[in-house]
Design a protein around this motif. Structure first.
Motif, PDB file in Angstrom:
ATOM      1  N   TYR A 193      91.333   9.600  80.095  1.00  0.00           N
ATOM      2  CA  TYR A 193      91.648   8.237  80.539  1.00  0.00           C
ATOM      3  C   TYR A 193      91.960   8.222  82.041  1.00  0.00           C
ATOM      4  CZ  TYR A 193      96.650   9.389  80.664  1.00  0.00           C
ATOM      5  OH  TYR A 193      97.870   9.945  80.958  1.00  0.00           O
TER       6      TYR A 193
ATOM      7  N   ARG B   1      86.675   2.331  85.318  1.00  0.00           N
ATOM      8  CA  ARG B   1      86.195   1.959  83.985  1.00  0.00           C
ATOM      9  C   ARG B   1      87.426   1.648  83.132  1.00  0.00           C
ATOM     10  NH1 ARG B   1      81.942   6.700  82.642  1.00  0.00           N
ATOM     11  NH2 ARG B   1      81.996   5.668  80.606  1.00  0.00           N
TER      12      ARG B   1
ATOM     13  N   GLN C  43      88.285  -0.766  81.099  1.00  0.00           N
ATOM     14  CA  GLN C  43      88.131  -1.162  79.706  1.00  0.00           C
ATOM     15  C   GLN C  43      88.015   0.069  78.805  1.00  0.00           C
ATOM     16  OE1 GLN C  43      87.895  -4.657  78.633  1.00  0.00           O
ATOM     17  NE2 GLN C  43      88.420  -3.589  76.730  1.00  0.00           N
ATOM     18  N   HIS C  44      87.222   1.035  79.224  1.00  0.00           N
ATOM     19  CA  HIS C  44      87.042   2.258  78.447  1.00  0.00           C
ATOM     20  C   HIS C  44      88.342   3.070  78.414  1.00  0.00           C
ATOM     21  CE1 HIS C  44      84.044   5.746  77.423  1.00  0.00           C
ATOM     22  NE2 HIS C  44      85.032   5.639  76.556  1.00  0.00           N
TER      23      HIS C  44
ATOM     24  N   TRP D 149      90.671   1.442  75.993  1.00  0.00           N
ATOM     25  CA  TRP D 149      90.246   1.714  74.613  1.00  0.00           C
ATOM     26  C   TRP D 149      90.694   3.108  74.183  1.00  0.00           C
ATOM     27  CZ3 TRP D 149      87.109   5.467  72.477  1.00  0.00           C
ATOM     28  CH2 TRP D 149      86.740   5.281  71.145  1.00  0.00           C
ATOM     29  N   SER D 150      90.553   4.098  75.070  1.00  0.00           N
ATOM     30  CA  SER D 150      90.949   5.473  74.751  1.00  0.00           C
ATOM     31  C   SER D 150      92.452   5.578  74.533  1.00  0.00           C
ATOM     32  CB  SER D 150      90.516   6.419  75.876  1.00  0.00           C
ATOM     33  OG  SER D 150      89.116   6.448  76.005  1.00  0.00           O
TER      34      SER D 150
ATOM     35  N   ARG E 114      93.356   3.868  71.280  1.00  0.00           N
ATOM     36  CA  ARG E 114      92.924   4.693  70.153  1.00  0.00           C
ATOM     37  C   ARG E 114      93.937   5.802  69.895  1.00  0.00           C
ATOM     38  NH1 ARG E 114      88.343   9.278  70.157  1.00  0.00           N
ATOM     39  NH2 ARG E 114      88.325   9.727  67.938  1.00  0.00           N
TER      40      ARG E 114
ATOM     41  N   LEU F 148      88.578   8.047  83.734  1.00  0.00           N
ATOM     42  CA  LEU F 148      88.011   6.712  83.521  1.00  0.00           C
ATOM     43  C   LEU F 148      88.684   5.680  84.420  1.00  0.00           C
ATOM     44  CD1 LEU F 148      87.748   6.771  79.618  1.00  0.00           C
ATOM     45  CD2 LEU F 148      85.827   6.740  81.228  1.00  0.00           C
TER      46      LEU F 148
ATOM     47  N   PRO G 132      88.150  11.779  72.968  1.00  0.00           N
ATOM     48  CA  PRO G 132      87.732  10.786  73.960  1.00  0.00           C
ATOM     49  C   PRO G 132      87.707  11.365  75.367  1.00  0.00           C
ATOM     50  CG  PRO G 132      90.020  10.426  73.346  1.00  0.00           C
ATOM     51  CD  PRO G 132      89.514  11.534  72.464  1.00  0.00           C
ATOM     52  N   GLU G 133      87.027  10.670  76.248  1.00  0.00           N
ATOM     53  CA  GLU G 133      86.993  11.062  77.655  1.00  0.00           C
ATOM     54  C   GLU G 133      88.390  10.907  78.269  1.00  0.00           C
ATOM     55  OE1 GLU G 133      86.324  12.749  80.412  1.00  0.00           O
ATOM     56  OE2 GLU G 133      84.215  12.238  80.058  1.00  0.00           O
TER      57      GLU G 133
END
Length: 510
Positions: free
Chosen positions: A243, A251, A253-254, A257-258, A261, A246, A240-241
């Protein structure tokens, strides 16, 4: 801050961290193969000029016109014969890059290094703007396509263009691969990860020696070392990118999510202790003091950032300035190129591990400074070794190269920790640009051999000593959290300055 502490409870051997480090380290095995590939693809086979006469002059660039008058004439392009018993084909034998065209061999390597330098300028800022993961994927595809194209180059000019583009991708991959890894690893495991990734970079030299020994045609070797980069994007897609990036780009929310995960992969059923509300609140709370649109100029805008950028740039420049001439000049010892490549690669492994252990327990800045100074001292000491003691000269050279490599490994870790998240890849890219500039400038230092044979070694020994000592005045990052903004870096600097003033005042009173 909640976000920086999000992963501190995880272990390096947690499933998510283990997979992330493994996947991001895999492409690094092939980085060194491209950096020093020309040791083999541009090896110079024995050659002589075609002639109707039986005797061959000592100078292979000439041929006899008359044996009685002992007259010779320069050999023209295309009239040379190469002994291809050891190398089936190299760019030297294919495009006749010897004698009056010998300079073109060095030009090809310089063009590659220029591509690496341009990649540092381009892909650092792009990663801070568009994300580390996106840039890594683009760089992998660029290396794969341009490296493969180089294997099918119809002429020398096309070869240089494709190598330039490959060098751009190589640098973009390295600086963002290491940066993304550090941002997903708890701070106490960063030195261990540095050992792992530094070892991968070093083992690439052994991979190159093995493959070059098995594949003696330069086109097939170039192809074999480029095709794996078509596979790596499939693996990197799983990662993932960052965090941190992000969150700073709002960002949330993204980023959430990361993090969730990562928590699920690590077996935490309830997710992380970070919630969307916490991320949003932190972004709103810190928005006034965060640089909304950081630019490369911010590396020099404030006193602390300026000090960090200049100090690191000097150390990176000197490391590369001395490392690549030593690494590329192993043919001068007269031993098998394959054997020398293995020896140089193996000698670096223990020193790189030692350097990372020192960085973990003694400190980052001291380790970078110490190894730079040691390498310079060894190079200067080699000047006192008689020319007939070739084995002793080689030992000092191997150790000097090993210390330079150890300094580079520590510097990657130190650089990633010193620069804030908003400028991390820009900072790593700029310092890597200075590193590649050192490799481009190094041939100029080699030219001073025309004035005095010992002068290049004097230069290569003095520069790392002069640039290694100022590192001691930079902040130490051992056991420190990663900074996210320029303001946090300046606050750390002001705090350290005030503490020093108090210590001086206290000492004066005593």
């Amino acid at each position: 801050m909640a976000v920086p502490d999000a992963l501190e409870k995880d272990s390096l051997f947690s499933p998510f961290q283990s997979i992330t480090v493994s996947v991001l380290s895999a492409p690094l095995f092939f980085i060194a193969t491209h950096n020093v590939m020309q040791i083999f693809t541009a090896a110079v086979p024995p050659y002589h000029c075609q002639s109707n006469l039986t005797l061959v002059p000592k100078d292979p660039c000439t041929r006899f016109i008359s044996l009685l008058a002992n007259d010779t004439e320069p050999c023209k392009q295309g009239e040379r014969e190469y002994n291809l018993s050891l190398y089936t084909s190299t760019i030297i034998s294919e495009w006749d890059l010897v004698c009056e065209r010998e300079w073109m061999k060095e030009l090809a390597q310089s063009i590659y290094m220029a591509g690496v330098l341009f990649g540092a300028m381009l892909y650092g800022p792009l990663a801070d703007r568009f994300g580390r993961r996106t840039v890594i994927l683009c760089c992998l595809l660029q290396i794969a396509s341009m490296g493969t194209s180089a294997a099918f180059s119809p002429n020398f000019s096309a070869y240089c263009v494709f190598r330039f583009m490959t060098g751009m991708g190589i640098c973009g991959l390295v600086i963002n691969d290491l940066g993304l890894t550090m941002e997903w690893v708890p701070k106490k495991y960063r030195p261990t990860v540095s050992i792992i990734q530094g070892t991968c970079l070093t083992l690439g030299q052994l991979v190159l020696a093995g493959m070059a020994y098995a594949i003696t045609d330069w086109r097939w070797l170039q192809l074999a070392l480029s095709l794996p980069f078509f596979i790596f994007p499939i693996l990197i897609w799983w990662v993932p990118e960052s965090y941190r990036w992000l969150a700073l780009k709002k960002r949330s929310q993204h980023a959430l999510w990361s993090l969730n995960r990562a928590a699920r992969i690590n077996g935490e059923k309830n997710g992380t202790f970070i919630t969307l509300e916490m991320l949003t609140h932190e972004n709103n709370e810190n928005a006034p003091r965060r640089s909304s649109s950081a630019t490369p100029l911010d590396l020099f805008r404030t006193p602390s950032m300026r000090k960090i950028t200049i100090g690191l740039s000097m150390s990176w420049f000197s490391s590369s300035f001395c490392f690549f001439p030593i690494a590329m000049d192993i043919q001068r010892f007269g031993y098998s190129l394959y054997l020398m490549q293995v020896i140089f690669g193996c000698a670096e492994l223990p020193l790189r591990i030692l350097s990372t252990l020192m960085a973990a327990y003694v400190g980052r800045r001291f380790s970078v400074s110490l190894f730079l100074v040691f390498s310079g001292v060894l190079i200067l000491c080699s000047l006192a070794i008689p020319a007939d003691l070739l084995l002793l000269q080689m030992s000092f050279t191997v150790l000097a190269k090993g210390f330079l490599g150890a300094s580079i490994v520590c510097a990657y870790l130190y650089t990633a920790e010193l620069f804030p998240t908003v400028l991390r890849q820009t900072g790593i890219g700029f310092t890597n640009m200075m590193m590649r500039l050192g490799a481009v400038v190094a041939p100029l230092a080699m030219m001073t051999k025309a004035y005095a044979p010992f002068l290049p070694l004097v230069i290569f020994g003095t520069v790392p000593i002069l640039t290694g000592l100022p590192i001691l005045w930079l902040p130490e990052t051992l056991n420190s959290q990663l900074m996210d903004t320029v303001e946090e870096v300046e606050a750390r600097h002001q705090k350290a300055t005030s503490e020093k003033k108090k210590e001086l005042e206290f000492g004066t009173k005593l």
